[in-house]
Design a protein around this motif. Structure first.
Motif, short mmCIF file in Angstrom:
data_model
loop_
_atom_site.label_atom_id
_atom_site.label_comp_id
_atom_site.label_asym_id
_atom_site.label_seq_id
_atom_site.Cartn_x
_atom_site.Cartn_y
_atom_site.Cartn_z
N HIS A 1 45.49 36.45 26.23
CA HIS A 1 46.00 35.15 25.76
C HIS A 1 44.90 34.42 25.00
CE1 HIS A 1 44.04 34.13 29.57
NE2 HIS A 1 44.08 32.85 29.25
N HIS B 1 42.74 31.80 25.12
CA HIS B 1 41.83 30.82 25.70
C HIS B 1 40.39 31.24 25.44
CE1 HIS B 1 44.78 28.63 28.62
NE2 HIS B 1 44.66 28.04 27.46
N HIS C 1 38.61 34.17 27.10
CA HIS C 1 39.29 35.47 27.01
C HIS C 1 39.30 36.04 25.59
CE1 HIS C 1 40.85 35.33 31.18
NE2 HIS C 1 40.70 34.03 30.98
N HIS D 1 51.27 30.43 31.53
CA HIS D 1 49.92 29.86 31.34
C HIS D 1 49.70 29.53 29.86
CE1 HIS D 1 45.63 29.36 32.02
NE2 HIS D 1 45.36 30.31 31.15
N ASP E 1 45.34 35.52 32.85
CA ASP E 1 45.38 34.34 33.74
C ASP E 1 46.76 34.10 34.33
OD1 ASP E 1 42.71 33.89 33.45
OD2 ASP E 1 42.90 32.15 32.14
#
Ligand SMILES: [Zn+2]
Length: 298
Positions: free
Chosen positions: A95, A97, A100, A182, A201
């Motif tokens: 994802h 973020h 990550h 998320h 996550d």
């Protein structure tokens, strides 16, 4: 054009990783440990610890390897991974973020869900990375990239993936499962033959569902139920933070989210460097959520 969400991210971002990075800075007082540490967690699978911040995973097949997530982008991940495997490496983000997708710039091509492309581009951009690296005071830590290397880098080309996409590593296949919650573009990777589920996550012992970019909680419940329906295909959950979990952890998460949606949970306040919400707990699971974002508009 920058929308309000992006603006909010830019405002928040300089403060987001201070706690994590302060730990990195403190490590310089003694002999500094290298930025990364790899530990074998299953046959042909290693978890790469991103200096205590997050987990990345390297999965080796017969002809190719898959790198799941790229961490904060402060360590020289491309070099570290090339010391671990001689196979060609495919890179995927679970994802968008900053802990990550931050290291994407060290690779030519990165696969991800297009719903998270905008965030991935923001968090793997030079300005964000230079700021993260400066706050981490990474100069004295072995295995980090320099500001000059960040400045000279090119962004990775993003390749879209969706539900059912399969990464074929030769004798090993990993299937993409979309898990909105998320973030809208979150994905898990299922290695069915080896009974492993890599979850980013989506399935940490504490999952953040209170951020502005999170989907409504009832969408996340559908995601958990979708993963639960495939429970027989994996035994071990390999999360983006923390240690491996048994597959029945899903039961605790589902009970936790249901207790929020049906009002039976006595929620407590939750605060973090990324914002505030409420938190409910059930056995091994905790979910931090936004009481204003429980139900999707239909
Ligand atoms: Zn995240």
């Amino acid at each position: 054009m920058m929308n309000r969400t992006s603006l909010r991210i830019l405002v928040l971002v300089p403060f987001l990783w201070v706690l994590v990075l302060a730990g990195a800075a403190a490590a310089q007082d003694t002999a500094p440990a290298p930025w990364f540490k790899a530990t074998r967690v299953a046959d042909g699978v290693w978890v790469i610890d991103d200096h205590g911040s997050d987990n990345m995973y390297l999965v080796e097949g017969k002809t190719k390897a898959l790198l799941i997530d790229t961490g904060l982008g402060i360590g020289n991940l491309a070099k570290f991974v090339s010391s671990m495997t001689s196979l060609p490496v495919i890179v995927v983000n679970t994802h968008g973020h900053p802990d990550h997708a931050g290291g994407n710039f060290q690779f030519k091509t990165v696969f991800a869900h297009p719903a998270d492309f905008e965030r991935i581009r923001l968090f793997s951009g030079k300005e964000f990375l230079k700021s993260s690296r400066t706050r981490a005071q990474a100069n004295a830590i072995p295995g980090t990239v320099s500001l000059a290397e960040i400045e000279a880098s090119q962004p990775a080309e993003l390749q879209p993936i969706k539900d059912g996409y399969v990464f074929d590593l030769g004798d090993r296949k990993l299937e993409v499962i979309e898990v909105p919650g998320h973030t809208r573009g979150s994905v898990c990777l299922l290695d069915k033959a080896n009974k492993l589920l890599f979850t980013g996550d989506d399935n940490n012992t504490l999952v953040w569902l209170f951020l502005k970019e999170c989907e409504p909680l009832d969408v996340y419940l559908k995601t958990l139920e979708k993963l639960k329906a495939r429970n027989a295909e994996y035994e071990t959950i390999l999360p983006g933070h923390g240690t491996p979990l048994a597959s029945d952890f899903l039961d605790d998460q589902i009970a936790c989210v249901r207790s929020i949606l049906d009002g039976s949970c006595q929620a407590e306040p939750y605060t973090s460097f990324a914002g505030e919400g409420k938190v409910c707990r059930y056995k091994r699971a905790a979910v931090a959520f936004d009481p204003e974002n429980l139900h999707s508009q239909k």
